[in-house]
Design an enzyme around this catalytic site. Structure first.
Site, PDB file in Angstrom:
ATOM      1  N   CYS A  28     -34.683  -6.224  -1.736  1.00  0.00           N
ATOM      2  CA  CYS A  28     -33.768  -5.396  -2.520  1.00  0.00           C
ATOM      3  C   CYS A  28     -33.957  -5.700  -4.002  1.00  0.00           C
ATOM      4  O   CYS A  28     -34.789  -6.527  -4.382  1.00  0.00           O
ATOM      5  CB  CYS A  28     -32.323  -5.655  -2.112  1.00  0.00           C
ATOM      6  N   CYS A  31     -33.797  -9.266  -5.201  1.00  0.00           N
ATOM      7  CA  CYS A  31     -35.036 -10.035  -5.053  1.00  0.00           C
ATOM      8  C   CYS A  31     -35.914  -9.859  -6.290  1.00  0.00           C
ATOM      9  O   CYS A  31     -36.513 -10.822  -6.790  1.00  0.00           O
ATOM     10  CB  CYS A  31     -35.805  -9.577  -3.813  1.00  0.00           C
ATOM     11  N   ASP A 448     -48.509  16.156 -38.279  1.00  0.00           N
ATOM     12  CA  ASP A 448     -49.625  16.120 -39.219  1.00  0.00           C
ATOM     13  C   ASP A 448     -50.283  17.501 -39.211  1.00  0.00           C
ATOM     14  O   ASP A 448     -50.206  18.217 -38.212  1.00  0.00           O
ATOM     15  CB  ASP A 448     -50.614  15.040 -38.785  1.00  0.00           C
ATOM     16  N   ASP A 652     -53.567  12.763 -35.316  1.00  0.00           N
ATOM     17  CA  ASP A 652     -54.830  12.609 -34.579  1.00  0.00           C
ATOM     18  C   ASP A 652     -55.858  11.740 -35.291  1.00  0.00           C
ATOM     19  O   ASP A 652     -56.876  11.402 -34.712  1.00  0.00           O
ATOM     20  CB  ASP A 652     -55.448  13.981 -34.321  1.00  0.00           C
ATOM     21  N   ASP A 656     -53.500   8.365 -39.508  1.00  0.00           N
ATOM     22  CA  ASP A 656     -52.176   8.596 -38.921  1.00  0.00           C
ATOM     23  C   ASP A 656     -51.676   7.385 -38.134  1.00  0.00           C
ATOM     24  O   ASP A 656     -50.491   7.322 -37.790  1.00  0.00           O
ATOM     25  CB  ASP A 656     -52.208   9.799 -37.964  1.00  0.00           C
TER      26      ASP A 656
END
Length: 765
Positions: A28, A31, A448, A652, A656
């Site tokens: 469970c 644990c 961007d 990208d 950035d």
């Protein structure tokens, strides 16, 4: 003003190692908490996250301070077992599927045996439960000795794991679900055994020597059945990973000694030339060197339309060649392929823990001990009030059985597993559960321009010069500009170099000395003693260079959403480039969709204000930050965060990366650079901006699902435990049968997992 969300620190700079462990013995969520605590207490462990649903632990540790063996021993000392997952390929996935199948087969056998015995005992107990004599039931069936013999294999084979688990927990001075089940069924069994061995004790007190073997057996049957159903449902949450694994090609057709030879995918090496025919799967990543085709990349990028490919274009392993034949050079193999990286990212995300799970973890840590206290209070209260030991025992057993923390432990990780897997299906890679959770809180999103809103492949549309360097001044000036720009990685530089190629002068470019790139402003260098500078108007003016002569032309081009690059030779303006970068087809619709989601959309660019405004008008963005240098992008993100907003940044390029890392949620365009993707929290593999909308919608759907699961789990225990304790008995005469409590407990976990599986039906708008 609120403090921006703080990201978890990275330990990579401290040479920390990461390891995923497969765990055994968990029953469970308690644990999972015990294992997590045990590992986190090991000196040298930076962080450990245990995923109960996946039965895995993700550990970050310092190899100079501890070792994997010490960590495994800590798990063993806590009463469980841990095994390292050494491979991210098919091996351990196949092992897990095999182990899950074996576990389900064993559970099925136990359910069949326990179910059969339960049916017999229930029929045999009908006279006792109804107080009626039922003629068609043979007397020996409700004989306590017969019921004892029938119940033994169920308790000590079907229910063995509960008792061994409870013993381990007791040995380590802790408690879990096994403790509750073992105490509940054990109490019912021992009470019945005492009544079987010493019936006169009860008769002397004016009580019937009733036995409850059927209660213990049915409870174990229902819990084991619940575990079987839960195991099958949890297996479905990993389907996304298995689908990704199934995409991998098994063989490759490699050109060796001028012959095409089929070899296992594991035998492909970097540099191998591979032939791909129509309809075949591309085995690894590489670059086309001969031929052309259209390729279906939807299984990796989520892009539905096939993509045309020519020599020089990149191909991705596991995608499907549609029309032509081609040869390509293998560049990434094994764990380095894009698909393998995707699989690893999804696995890591599914093993991570969302911040909302901390609520369930805190409750779970105190849950079992609290239930034990409630059970003791229930027994004492009813015995004192009624002097009826049977009533006291029945209510106590019901409390122990109905109170299961499994549903709490499964509420968050199952939804995270399905959500991150669903993201991968749509070409969205989510690095961690924390990113998936945080995305639904985004209030402002910064986009961007170049490569994000636009295609990132600018080209020269206009080019003029002022005065000649020679009789052929335009070509000579272009040659100087291309010579300088070929040293730059900027997309605008690439546009100038490509334009020079189209004019047939790129093969005879002069050598450049003292090259320097001035971030966000331009480049410069010396050619044959002349200083060549190419960049923004502001930069050149800051150097004292006069730009008035071409200013009106520059403004005209910028009004057409074109970027201008100025060329100066020895401190005097010589020419001007107009460069256009077309919008992506998805940009306008994506911005509209983001606004519909209630987000503040902002554009960030290094371009001049006039060009930036023209692009912003075209896509429908009102707020623009223009002429922002790379080192200033992070400050702009901070500025918006300080307005009490959760901020996402989408970019990208290399420039950035700092802003992506600063943002609360960084989203990288997958067609961009590796640096940008490594700094981001979410990667959009296809580069389609609709992926941003899908990621946010998926986050919202996942968080709603988690909240539903937590509600089910909390309300189940909040209502179930008092009813089991007999709170309705004095008012309505209703007492919860332990067998019904066992069924309800099993159903709670299954309902939570089933609700999480609804996320598999998620579709973006």
């Amino acid at each position: 003003m609120t403090t921006p969300v703080q990201k978890k620190p990275s330990y990579s700079d401290k040479s920390y190692a990461q390891q995923t462990l497969r765990l055994e013995g968990m029953g469970c969520a308690a644990c999972a908490t015990a294992i997590e605590t045990a590992i986190n207490q090991v000196v040298g462990v930076a962080e450990c996250q245990v995923n109960f649903s996946l039965e895995r632990a993700k550990v970050e540790y310092n190899p100079q301070e501890t070792s994997l063996e010490i960590i495994k021993q800590a798990v063993s000392d806590a009463g469980y077992a841990a095994y390292p997952l050494e491979d991210n390929g098919n091996n351990h996935q196949d092992l897990e599927k095999k182990q899950r199948a074996e576990k389900q087969q064993e559970l099925t056998q136990k359910v069949m045996l326990a179910g059969g015995v339960s049916l017999i005992l229930m029929i045999g107990s009908l006279p006792m439960m109804t107080g009626l004599s039922i003629p068609f039931i043979p007397a020996w069936l409700h004989n306590s000795w017969v019921q004892l013999i029938l119940s033994l294999p169920v308790l000590f084979w079907c229910g063995k794991s509960f008792y061994t688990g409870a013993f381990k927990a007791l040995k380590h001075r802790t408690s879990d679900m096994n403790t509750l089940v073992a105490l509940g069924t054990g109490a019912a069994f021992l009470y019945s055994l005492f009544a079987t061995l010493f019936p006169s004790f009860f008769v002397a007190q004016g009580l019937n020597a009733d036995v409850y073997y059927e209660a213990a057996v049915v409870i174990i049957t229902l819990i084991v059945l619940g575990r079987l159903l839960e195991s099958r449902a949890r297996g479905k949450t990993s389907e996304a990973i298995y689908k990704l694994m199934g995409l991998q090609a098994k063989t490759a057709r490699v050109i060796r000694n001028n012959e095409a030879v089929d070899v296992p995918i594991e035998a492909v090496q970097i540099g191998d030339i591979i032939l791909v025919r129509p309809g075949e799967k591309i085995p690894v990543d590489g670059e086309i060197i001969e031929g052309q085709s259209t390729i279906d990349e939807s299984m990796v990028t989520g892009e539905s339309l096939p993509v045309k490919k020519h020599p020089g274009d990149q191909v991705i392993g596991a995608t499907i060649n549609k029309t032509g034949s081609f040869q390509f050079r293998a560049e990434r193999v094994g764990k380095e392929t894009i698909l393998s990286q995707i699989i690893k990212l999804v696995q890591d995300a599914q093993s991570s823990k969302a911040p909302i799970q901390k609520i369930a973890d805190r409750v779970t840590a105190w849950f079992v001990p609290t239930v034990l206290v409630i059970a003791i209070i229930t027994f004492i209260s009813w015995f004192i009030l009624t002097k009826n030991i049977t009533l006291a025992m029945v209510t106590t057993v019901s409390v122990l059985i109905i109170a299961c923390p499994c549903a709490l432990g499964l509420a968050t990780p199952t939804s995270i597993m399905v959500g991150t897997g669903k993201g991968a299906e749509h070409g969205i890679l989510i690095k961690g559960a924390d990113s998936l959770e945080l995305a639904h809180k985004i209030k402002a999103i910064i986009l961007d321009k170049t490569g994000t809103l636009t295609q990132g492949k600018p080209s020269i549309t206009n080019y003029i010069t002022i005065k000649g360097i020679s009789n052929n001044n335009e070509l000579n000036l272009l040659k100087l500009a291309a010579a300088v720009e070929q040293n730059s990685e900027h997309p605008l530089a690439e546009a100038i170099v490509n334009y020079a190629k189209s004019q047939g002068i790129s093969n005879s470019l002069p050598k450049i000395q003292e090259f320097e790139a001035v971030g966000g402003r331009g480049v410069q260098g010396k050619i044959e003693g002349k200083l060549i500078q190419i960049g923004t108007q502001k930069w050149l003016e800051s150097l004292g260079i006069e730009t008035q002569e071409l200013l009106s032309q520059s403004k005209r081009w910028e009004g057409e959403a074109k970027t201008t690059a100025w060329i100066a030779v020895d401190g005097e303006i010589e020419g001007l480039f107009a460069i256009a970068d077309g919008l992506k087809s998805s940009s306008i619709e994506a911005v509209k969709a983001l606004k519909k989601l209630g987000l503040e959309v902002i554009m960030l660019t290094g371009d001049n204000q006039q060009t930036a405004d023209a692009i912003a008008r075209e896509v429908g963005i009102n707020q623009v930050f223009a002429e922002v240098r790379p080192d200033q992008k992070t400050e702009k993100v901070k500025q918006i965060q300080h307005q009490s907003k959760i901020v996402a940044m989408v970019g990208d390029g290399i420039n950035d990366a700092p802003a992506l890392a600063q943002a609360d949620v960084g989203m990288a365009i997958g067609t961009g650079t590796d640096v940008a993707m490594s700094a981001s929290d979410i990667t959009l593999i296809s580069g389609d901006l609709q992926g941003i909308v899908t990621a946010i919608e998926l986050s919202r759907a996942t968080m709603n699902n988690i909240k539903q699961n937590l509600f089910f789990a909390f309300i189940y225990n909040t209502l179930g435990i008092p009813i089991a304790a007999g709170i309705l008995y004095p008012i309505l005469g209703i007492l919860l049968n332990p067998m019904i409590a066992g069924g309800a407990m099993a159903l709670s976990s299954v309902s939570v997992v089933s609700n999480a599986l609804r996320l598999r039906n998620f579709q973006p708008r």
